[in-house]
Design an enzyme around this catalytic site. Structure first.
Site, mmCIF file in Angstrom:
data_model
loop_
_atom_site.group_PDB
_atom_site.id
_atom_site.type_symbol
_atom_site.label_atom_id
_atom_site.label_comp_id
_atom_site.label_asym_id
_atom_site.label_seq_id
_atom_site.Cartn_x
_atom_site.Cartn_y
_atom_site.Cartn_z
ATOM 1 N N HIS A 234 0.825 -1.217 0.000
ATOM 2 C CA HIS A 234 0.000 0.000 0.000
ATOM 3 C C HIS A 234 0.864 1.275 0.000
ATOM 4 C CE1 HIS A 234 -3.446 -2.466 1.114
ATOM 5 N NE2 HIS A 234 -2.804 -2.921 2.177
HETATM 6 C C1 BDR Z 1 -2.777 1.018 5.490
HETATM 7 O O1 BDR Z 1 -2.970 0.542 6.818
HETATM 8 C C2 BDR Z 1 -1.814 -0.081 7.309
HETATM 9 O O2 BDR Z 1 -2.111 -1.378 7.688
HETATM 10 C C3 BDR Z 1 -0.786 -0.049 6.211
HETATM 11 O O3 BDR Z 1 0.495 0.254 6.721
HETATM 12 C C4 BDR Z 1 -1.277 0.998 5.239
HETATM 13 O O4 BDR Z 1 -0.750 2.270 5.543
HETATM 14 C C5 BDR Z 1 -3.577 0.174 4.529
HETATM 15 O O5 BDR Z 1 -4.934 0.274 4.831
#
Ligand code: BDR
Ligand code: CA
Length: 329
Positions: A234
């Site tokens: 992400h």
């Molecule tokens: C986001 O939430 C966290 O778990 C990850 O680091 C990312 O920034 C994804 O929804």
């Protein structure tokens, strides 16, 4: 070369964003926030990652709670340490003697019109900084975040974790007037590390092997919880406009954050309507566009580009000659 400050909660994908930014951009600092774990743990993880990558980058610790509501951290996904799956080295540096909020403000003042702020955790530090220094939004070149979604959520049916964690903070950031890029789950979930990629990393040097362990843990967790088969990268997606801009396409539109306490709290409401009529008695008018929203991605090319950055990271000698060597901007 683009100057970037990462505001993060490492976090497996945050760890990847730090490496990717250091490789291709001028990473001037890292600020930490609660999120994937407590802020004490995410700060320690940021310092350990700096040690692993032999990066000389200031790290400033930030907020431990959202603006209004009590918080439940994301340990379900990222494990007890916030970055389970590999043994990270002991930190070799300490945090700087400034709160993340002040570090953000000072960095933007110092690098006026040049600095891109990348929130890739809950938006609390950035919101407090915007409130504390009203000129901050004007000083920034922009804010490029990982957060939200145009489709399905991960924390609720419609809300993504970073926005859902502190919707009031996200609302302040999206209304700030700073140029914004939003890369949400609709795109980032397509950017996934496969088990074959993990094998390739595992056959690499010390840094690549460490990331292989991290991704293996993250992939298994995402598979158990969300039923997806890859480790979603992400957070590095928020850096793409400044490294490989053609890899993600964006649509400019108004984005508002749902603040109600019901089913849709934390939803990023993206107004993609192409309204043409001036007669809007029964139709809610569009507000002004405030964001470039990511809508599609060349996923495999992006994964390979990030893989290259990890695989080529020097394992023993100083990383200084390697980082920041071939940025496009
Ligand atoms: C986001 O939430 C966290 O778990 C990850 O680091 C990312 O920034 C994804 O929804
Ligand atoms: Ca994150």
């Amino acid at each position: 070369m683009t100057k970037v400050l990462i505001d993060c909660d490492p976090g497996h994908d945050d760890a990847t964003a730090i490496l990717y930014a250091a490789r291709h951009l001028d990473l001037i600092g890292i600020t930490t926030v609660y999120g994937n774990q407590s802020v004490e743990k995410t700060t320690r993880n940021a310092l350990s990652l700096a040690a692993l990558l032999r990066l000389d980058v200031p790290v400033a610790q930030g907020c431990e709670q959202p603006l209004i509501r009590a918080f439940r951290h994301g340990g379900d996904v990222h494990g007890k340490t916030g970055i389970d799956g590999a043994e990270l080295p002991e930190p070799v540096q300490s945090v700087v003697d400034a709160h993340a909020v002040d570090f953000i403000i000072e960095s933007a003042r110092q690098h006026r019109d040049e600095l891109v702020l990348c929130p890739i955790g809950p938006f609390t530090n950035v919101a407090v900084a915007l409130r504390k220094e009203p000129r901050l939004a004007k000083w920034l070149r922009g804010i490029s975040c990982m957060g939200g979604t145009t489709q399905v959520g991960n924390t609720t049916p419609v809300a993504e974790f970073n926005i859902w964690s502190d919707p009031e903070a996200a609302d302040i950031v999206f209304r700030s007037g700073a140029p914004m890029w939003m890369v949400g789950l609709n795109v980032t979930r397509q950017v996934g590390i496969t088990s074959d990629d993990i094998e390739r990393l595992d056959a690499g040097g010390e840094v690549a092997q460490t990331y292989a362990g991290l991704f293996d843990f993250f992939r298994q967790r995402l598979s158990e919880i969300h039923g997806i088969s890859t480790a979603s990268l992400h957070d590095p997606c928020a850096l793409v406009p400044f490294i490989v801009p053609d890899f993600i396409t964006y649509a400019e539109c108004p984005v508002e954050i749902e603040l109600s306490n019901g089913l849709t709290r934390g939803m990023t409401v993206c107004d993609f309507r192409s309204l043409t009529s001036a007669k809007l008695e029964n139709i809610r008018a569009k507000t002004a566009s405030n964001c470039q929203v990511a809508v599609s991605v060349n996923s495999r090319a992006l994964v390979e580009h990030i893989m290259d950055a990890i695989l080529e990271w020097p394992s023993t000698e100083s990383a200084n000659d390697y980082v920041r060597s071939d940025s496009l901007s």
